[in-house]
Write an enzyme that holds these catalytic residues in place. Structure first.
Site, PDB file in Angstrom:
ATOM      1  N   LYS B  99       0.652  -1.359   0.156  1.00 17.80           N
ATOM      2  CA  LYS B  99       0.042  -0.120  -0.086  1.00 17.80           C
ATOM      3  C   LYS B  99       0.967   1.203  -0.025  1.00 17.80           C
ATOM      4  CE  LYS B  99      -4.230  -2.036   0.210  1.00 17.80           C
ATOM      5  NZ  LYS B  99      -5.152  -1.842  -0.826  1.00 17.80           N
ATOM      6  N   GLU B 121      -9.664   6.007   2.890  1.00 18.32           N
ATOM      7  CA  GLU B 121     -10.558   5.042   3.282  1.00 18.32           C
ATOM      8  C   GLU B 121      -9.598   3.666   3.673  1.00 18.32           C
ATOM      9  OE1 GLU B 121      -9.941   5.309   0.263  1.00 18.32           O
ATOM     10  OE2 GLU B 121      -9.493   3.365  -0.354  1.00 18.32           O
ATOM     11  N   SER B 388       1.797  -9.530  -0.745  1.00 17.16           N
ATOM     12  CA  SER B 388       1.319  -8.192  -0.700  1.00 17.16           C
ATOM     13  C   SER B 388       1.723  -7.421   0.585  1.00 17.16           C
ATOM     14  CB  SER B 388      -0.167  -7.812  -1.285  1.00 17.16           C
ATOM     15  OG  SER B 388      -1.051  -8.900  -0.464  1.00 17.16           O
TER      16      SER B 388
HETATM   17  C1  LIG Z   1      -1.766  -6.966   2.398  1.00 13.97           C
HETATM   18  C2  LIG Z   1      -2.940  -6.555   1.630  1.00 13.97           C
HETATM   19  N1  LIG Z   1      -3.049  -7.133   0.322  1.00 13.97           N
HETATM   20  C3  LIG Z   1      -3.964  -6.755  -0.155  1.00 13.97           C
HETATM   21  C4  LIG Z   1      -5.057  -5.955  -0.145  1.00 13.97           C
HETATM   22  C5  LIG Z   1      -6.115  -5.792  -0.970  1.00 13.97           C
HETATM   23  O1  LIG Z   1      -5.922  -4.576  -1.752  1.00 13.97           O
HETATM   24  P1  LIG Z   1      -5.756  -4.476  -3.244  1.00 13.97           P
HETATM   25  O2  LIG Z   1      -6.601  -5.566  -4.108  1.00 13.97           O
HETATM   26  O3  LIG Z   1      -5.874  -3.159  -3.851  1.00 13.97           O
HETATM   27  O4  LIG Z   1      -4.253  -5.011  -3.282  1.00 13.97           O
HETATM   28  C6  LIG Z   1      -4.910  -5.301   1.255  1.00 13.97           C
HETATM   29  C7  LIG Z   1      -5.776  -4.341   1.403  1.00 13.97           C
HETATM   30  O5  LIG Z   1      -6.201  -3.647   2.475  1.00 13.97           O
HETATM   31  C8  LIG Z   1      -3.842  -5.662   2.037  1.00 13.97           C
HETATM   32  O6  LIG Z   1      -3.722  -4.881   3.097  1.00 13.97           O
END
Ligand SMILES: Cc1ncc(COP(=O)(O)O)c(C=O)c1O
Lengths: 270, 406
Positions: B99, B121, B388
């Site tokens: 993020k 948000e 992620s």
């Molecule tokens: C670690 C992590 N992965 C994935 C996401 C999902 O978001 P996005 O699909 O935009 O990557 C989030 C959202 O809060 C997150 O904290």
């Protein structure tokens, strides 16, 4: 000439201003909406803006959010809202009805089907909060072809170029949002509104109705003085919330709110 | 049906009105239009401005700690018994998730635009923390909107945001999750549009957000491409990323879109199972509609009301998805699949025990699917999972689901 244009033209000829109340269809319950619409007319409404409930009303403050929730508890759908207009039309073929809502319920029904049904039900205008003219090239022609007025918003942040372009896409009237904010907030500055509306009048021949922040007769008159009509929403919806268990009392409370506004607006004519 | 994408085609997307094919666009109330058009104009200018880009790159290197490693997961690979599994370590970024790549970029934009008040948000709280972090660093006022239910299940992140000086607004409207937080952020923005910059946390929202968030997150895929060539001597055969709004997935996918040999898998939250209706998988089980300023696949009922969603992971608990993913689905360039809560939990434990890497529950969805995928692929093939985020924020949820009192 559309029913909306007819009514606004007649008012103008008499030197009068339009009183345009907003309520959310299905609030507090679907079977009360038509009666409430008649109450609004009896209390002096010239045009009714009927809110189509949506699960995610991004442009609305808490009062109308809760109205949407109350309506959706009863499953009030766009199709049912159109049915309410049809019933209303059985006994009132004079008062224009504008549907005001968000795009997704219309998209879900299908724009062609929606436009057909809206026309057949006696709807006169469509105001879609989250549909700027830039995105309306598929939808707007469907409305025009059925002589439904497409009403768009103008706001304090709308540039002159956009005022011109938006007005060109609009018919019936344009809706000037009096301040930056959501419905139900406090924040109207009558002097600023007067200045901007006067400017809008220089850029378009369409009538300009002003909404957001009009909660009493004095503000209605102040804004009416500089515009072609006033839209009154959250204060009515709040009244509905506070009297939802007592239809008779609700009718009286709505009348007590609108009547002084009607008189104050008509006082401007003399 | 899949068409071959070229750089020329991609350079035209989104189009000048923010459309990716039938998706995207700008569906907002009039008050926000001027701000969005200014943002678009300024961003397109800054995108080509060497000074802006240099600052962004420097921040990513010195503050976020990029590049993040690409790591060969040997034990996980053995366990799956098929393709080699590599991990792109976004969990090692400052604040613990992808993020921050986006919040660094948008905060920089806000500064260039002279905005002093930031709103955002958040679902899992990762984007809220990443936003509060960059605000602390730049001395900007910060307001975070978070669904009341998420405030409960991500209490650790709520406290982190407060420590960083942000004000956290608990949103009690609607379903009290991410979509409602976004509604309230939009309401705040329309009210304070003059001095406020809205840092949207994913590739959703009105144009130009899906564009600029994708650009900021694309550093993930660019690095992965380079690292794969250098470390493995080839491009990966498949990329796997979880999809909430879709920002970590698009960031990983985008630099590979024209590489036909690379298969793309976006993993949505299957919740209790797609057929139960209790999930958050609009690409797998939804249909196109309009929400939060763009047209995209949504979870909605037959009347166009947005449905409540369910996922064990707050960050995936969203009924929409970025419009570019909707387009990639329709043209067949990316595959979208789903993984249930239980499978994700198993993925969480698996990665933790086999590699000593504790993933976020969002990420655990990608891990779970990648294990299935790897098992079906030959041993000379290569998969990269976008890790992620890290799982520290989810410890309470995991303990609770495993019936353990901390
Ligand atoms: C670690 C992590 N992965 C994935 C996401 C999902 O978001 P996005 O699909 O935009 O990557 C989030 C959202 O809060 C997150 O904290």
């Amino acid at each position: 000439m559309s029913r909306i244009t007819g009514v606004l033209q007649a008012l103008k000829d008499q030197g009068r201003k339009a009183l345009i109340p907003f309520i959310t269809a299905g609030d507090p319950a679907p079977d009360q909406t038509v009666a409430l619409m008649h109450t609004l007319v009896d209390a002096g409404a010239d045009i009714i803006e009927l809110g189509v409930p949506f699960s995610d009303p991004m442009a609305d403050g808490p009062v109308i959010q809760l109205a949407c929730e109350r309506a959706l508890v009863h499953g009030t759908s766009l199709r049912q809202v159109l049915g309410m207009v049809r019933t209303f039309r059985e006994t009132d073929d004079r008062t224009p009805v504008v549907l005001m809502g968000y795009l997704n319920p219309m998209e879900a029904m299908g724009y062609g089907a929606f436009a057909d049904l809206a026309k057949a039900s006696g709807v006169d205008g469509i105001l879609t909060v989250d549909l700027p003219p830039e995105e309306a090239d598929e939808v707007a022609p469907l409305f025009t072809a059925r002589e439904l007025d497409a009403i768009f918003l103008l706001s304090p942040t709308t540039t002159d170029d956009r005022i011109r372009a938006i007005s060109e896409h609009s018919s019936g009237y344009v809706y000037y949002v009096s301040f930056k904010g959501v419905t139900g907030a406090q924040g109207i500055n009558v002097a600023e509104v007067a200045e901007k509306v006067q400017h809008i009048h220089e850029l378009t021949a369409l009538p300009v109705a002003v909404g957001f922040g009009i909660r009493d007769a004095k503000t209605a008159a102040d804004v009416g003085k500089v515009s072609d009509g006033v839209i009154v929403g959250s204060v009515l919806v709040d009244t509905i919330a506070n009297n939802q268990d007592n239809p008779e009392q609700l009718k009286k409370a709505l009348t007590d709110l609108l009547h002084p506004m009607r008189e104050a607006l008509d006082g401007l004519a003399s | 049906m899949s068409i071959k994408l070229t750089d020329d085609m991609l350079s035209m997307l989104p189009d000048t009105r923010g459309h990716f094919g039938a998706y995207g666009g700008r569906f907002v109330s009039e008050t926000l239009m001027d701000s969005l058009m200014t943002l678009e104009r300024e961003y397109l200018r800054l995108k080509k401005d060497p000074e802006f880009q240099a600052q962004f790159d420097k921040d990513l290197a010195d503050y976020v700690g990029r590049p993040s490693p690409l790591y060969f997961a040997e034990r996980l690979t053995k366990k799956a018994g098929g393709a080699q599994i590599w991990l792109k370590r976004e969990d090692l970024n400052h604040t613990g998730a992808h993020k921050v790549n986006n919040t660094i970029g948008q905060a920089l934009l806000a500064s260039f635009l002279g905005k002093t008040r930031i709103i955002a948000e958040t679902g899992a709280g990762q984007h809220g923390v990443a936003t509060a972090t960059v605000c602390a660093r730049l001395g900007l006022e910060c307001h975070i909107f978070m669904g009341a239910e998420d405030v409960q299940r991500q209490s650790l992140n709520v406290y982190r945001m407060k420590l960083l000086g942000a004000e956290v607004h608990s949103v009690t409207g609607g379903t009290r999750t991410l979509k409602d937080a976004m509604n309230d952020a939009m309401r705040d923005w329309v009210t304070n549009v003059d001095d406020t910059f809205y840092i949207i946390g994913t590739v959703a929202g009105p144009h130009p957000y899906p564009l600029l968030v994708r650009d900021f997150q694309s550093v993930i895929g660019r690095e992965t491409r380079e690292q794969s060539l250098r470390q493995a001597g080839k491009l990966p055969d498949a990329l796997v990323a979880c999809v909430g709004g879709g920002s970590n997935a698009i960031g990983m996918f985008y630099p590979f879109l024209t590489d036909e040999s690379v298969e793309l898998y976006g993993v949505e939250a299957g919740g209790l199972g797609i057929d139960t209706g209790k999930h958050a998988a609009p690409l797998s089980a939804g249909r196109p509609g309009v929400l939060h300023g763009n047209r995209t696949y949504l979870m909605e009922d037959e009347n166009g009301q947005i449905s409540g969603t369910h996922s064990v992971s707050a960050g995936l608990d969203y009924p929409g998805v970025g419009p570019e993913h909707s387009w990639l689905k329709d043209i067949g360039r990316a595959h979208y699949v789903s993984v249930t809560d239980d499978e994700a939990m198993a993925g969480f434990h698996l990665l933790t025990r086999t590699e000593g890497i504790m993933p976020a529950l969002e990420t655990a969805h990608a891990v779970s699917y990648a294990m299935k995928l790897a098992a079906e692929m030959d041993k000379d093939k290569m998969i990269v999972i976008n890790i992620s985020g890290r799982g520290d924020k989810d410890i309470n949820t995991v303990a609770q689901l495993d019936g353990i009192k901390l």
